[in-house]
Write a protein that holds these residues in place. Structure first.
Motif, PDB file in Angstrom:
ATOM      1  N   PRO A 104       5.935  -4.974  -3.574  1.00 42.24           N
ATOM      2  CA  PRO A 104       6.827  -5.089  -4.731  1.00 42.24           C
ATOM      3  C   PRO A 104       6.133  -4.920  -6.066  1.00 42.24           C
ATOM      4  O   PRO A 104       6.786  -4.600  -7.064  1.00 42.24           O
ATOM      5  CB  PRO A 104       7.400  -6.509  -4.592  1.00 42.24           C
ATOM      6  CG  PRO A 104       6.421  -7.239  -3.726  1.00 42.24           C
ATOM      7  CD  PRO A 104       5.855  -6.224  -2.793  1.00 42.24           C
ATOM      8  N   GLY A 105       4.792  -5.087  -6.087  1.00 40.02           N
ATOM      9  CA  GLY A 105       4.101  -5.066  -7.373  1.00 40.02           C
ATOM     10  C   GLY A 105       3.192  -3.889  -7.614  1.00 40.02           C
ATOM     11  O   GLY A 105       2.488  -3.870  -8.625  1.00 40.02           O
ATOM     12  N   ALA A 106       3.189  -2.879  -6.742  1.00 43.61           N
ATOM     13  CA  ALA A 106       2.208  -1.799  -6.931  1.00 43.61           C
ATOM     14  C   ALA A 106       2.553  -0.558  -6.141  1.00 43.61           C
ATOM     15  O   ALA A 106       3.202  -0.624  -5.093  1.00 43.61           O
ATOM     16  CB  ALA A 106       0.815  -2.280  -6.526  1.00 43.61           C
ATOM     17  N   SER A 107       2.086   0.581  -6.642  1.00 49.41           N
ATOM     18  CA  SER A 107       2.042   1.806  -5.844  1.00 49.41           C
ATOM     19  C   SER A 107       0.753   1.785  -5.033  1.00 49.41           C
ATOM     20  O   SER A 107      -0.203   1.079  -5.363  1.00 49.41           O
ATOM     21  CB  SER A 107       2.082   3.037  -6.754  1.00 49.41           C
ATOM     22  OG  SER A 107       3.305   3.113  -7.450  1.00 49.41           O
ATOM     23  N   GLU A 108       0.728   2.573  -3.971  1.00 50.00           N
ATOM     24  CA  GLU A 108      -0.411   2.583  -3.040  1.00 50.00           C
ATOM     25  C   GLU A 108      -0.879   4.014  -2.813  1.00 50.00           C
ATOM     26  O   GLU A 108      -0.071   4.930  -2.698  1.00 50.00           O
ATOM     27  CB  GLU A 108       0.017   1.955  -1.709  1.00 50.00           C
ATOM     28  CG  GLU A 108      -0.992   2.074  -0.582  1.00 50.00           C
ATOM     29  CD  GLU A 108      -0.470   1.515   0.727  1.00 50.00           C
ATOM     30  OE1 GLU A 108      -0.918   1.988   1.792  1.00 50.00           O
ATOM     31  OE2 GLU A 108       0.402   0.620   0.705  1.00 50.00           O
ATOM     32  N   THR A 109      -2.195   4.183  -2.733  1.00 53.53           N
ATOM     33  CA  THR A 109      -2.787   5.469  -2.368  1.00 53.53           C
ATOM     34  C   THR A 109      -3.739   5.232  -1.213  1.00 53.53           C
ATOM     35  O   THR A 109      -4.506   4.265  -1.232  1.00 53.53           O
ATOM     36  CB  THR A 109      -3.562   6.090  -3.550  1.00 53.53           C
ATOM     37  OG1 THR A 109      -2.700   6.230  -4.671  1.00 53.53           O
ATOM     38  CG2 THR A 109      -4.103   7.465  -3.173  1.00 53.53           C
ATOM     39  N   ILE A 110      -3.684   6.091  -0.189  1.00 48.95           N
ATOM     40  CA  ILE A 110      -4.635   5.970   0.916  1.00 48.95           C
ATOM     41  C   ILE A 110      -5.502   7.221   0.994  1.00 48.95           C
ATOM     42  O   ILE A 110      -5.060   8.332   0.695  1.00 48.95           O
ATOM     43  CB  ILE A 110      -3.943   5.707   2.270  1.00 48.95           C
ATOM     44  CG1 ILE A 110      -3.064   6.888   2.697  1.00 48.95           C
ATOM     45  CG2 ILE A 110      -3.105   4.426   2.208  1.00 48.95           C
ATOM     46  CD1 ILE A 110      -2.504   6.749   4.129  1.00 48.95           C
ATOM     47  N   LEU A 111      -6.761   7.024   1.406  1.00 51.26           N
ATOM     48  CA  LEU A 111      -7.717   8.096   1.614  1.00 51.26           C
ATOM     49  C   LEU A 111      -8.266   7.952   3.024  1.00 51.26           C
ATOM     50  O   LEU A 111      -8.867   6.926   3.359  1.00 51.26           O
ATOM     51  CB  LEU A 111      -8.858   8.014   0.588  1.00 51.26           C
ATOM     52  CG  LEU A 111     -10.095   8.880   0.848  1.00 51.26           C
ATOM     53  CD1 LEU A 111      -9.739  10.362   0.825  1.00 51.26           C
ATOM     54  CD2 LEU A 111     -11.181   8.564  -0.170  1.00 51.26           C
TER      55      LEU A 111
END
Length: 209
Positions: A104-111
């Protein structure tokens, strides 16, 4: 008139610089508010506040999900406080899953560092965006949207996660439905699952009611 404009500009610049602080290392002994933790006194800040080695190893594996998550949020890494970022490490065995969830509090990026991961997200209009990712691939998951990751390869997979908040929050969809005491009759009415299936999932995930 020119000298008044110059003075006004100087005052604006001076005021802006006066309000800037280099960092706000979290004082974990104080309560956390909506804006985060209060700042540790600068005289008590050390170099250790700006580094964290906890992601050098996997987190604790879940036998249910066959995966492990190790986080570096503000509670683990006080130097992140107020910076709008955090990280995590995910390790997923073949067939394992990071189940449907949202932050609910952030966007996420995965590598992807190792292995093959199939990842998907669902937009608010229920459009599904699904990709199979390999080593070096990056995928982003906008704030608040449901998403998941599955190891669809034949070997162990490992990926790094970054968030746009020092405390992104987490809600796993299956746990939200079946790990609490929400009466089964309401789950059945709102999900269209039958009573036997709801009871099976509650038993699996530790729910009651």
């Amino acid at each position: 008139m020119l000298h008044i404009l110059v003075l006004f500009s100087f005052l604006l610049v001076s005021s802006a610089h006066a309000g800037v602080v280099d960092f706000c290392v979290a004082d974990l002994s104080a309560p956390q508010g909506p804006a985060g933790y209060s700042c540790k006194p600068p005289a008590e800040v050390t170099a250790d506040d700006f580094m964290y080695s906890g992601l050098s190893v996997p987190g604790n594996y879940s036998s249910l999900f066959n995966a492990a998550i190790n986080i570096a949020f503000v509670d683990q890494f006080p130097g992140l406080n107020g910076l709008g970022l955090s990280m995590a490490r995910a390790d997923v065995n073949p067939g394992g899953v990071i189940p449907m969830h949202h932050h609910p509090g952030a966007s996420e990026t995965i590598l992807i560092a190792k292995g093959t991961i199939t990842a998907g997200l669902i937009s608010s209009d229920n459009t599904v965006y699904l990709k199979t990712l390999n080593e070096g691939d990056i995928m982003v998951f906008p704030q608040g949207l449901l998403h998941f990751q599955v190891n669809t390869g034949k070997t162990h997979a490992h990926f790094w996660v970054s968030f746009s908040s020092s405390n992104p929050g987490l809600q796993i969809l299956s746990n939200a439905l079946f790990s609490n005491n929400l009466p089964s009759e309401y789950i059945e009415k709102t999900t269209f699952l039958d009573d036997d299936e709801v009871k099976r999932l509650k038993a699996l995930l530790g729910g009651s009611g």
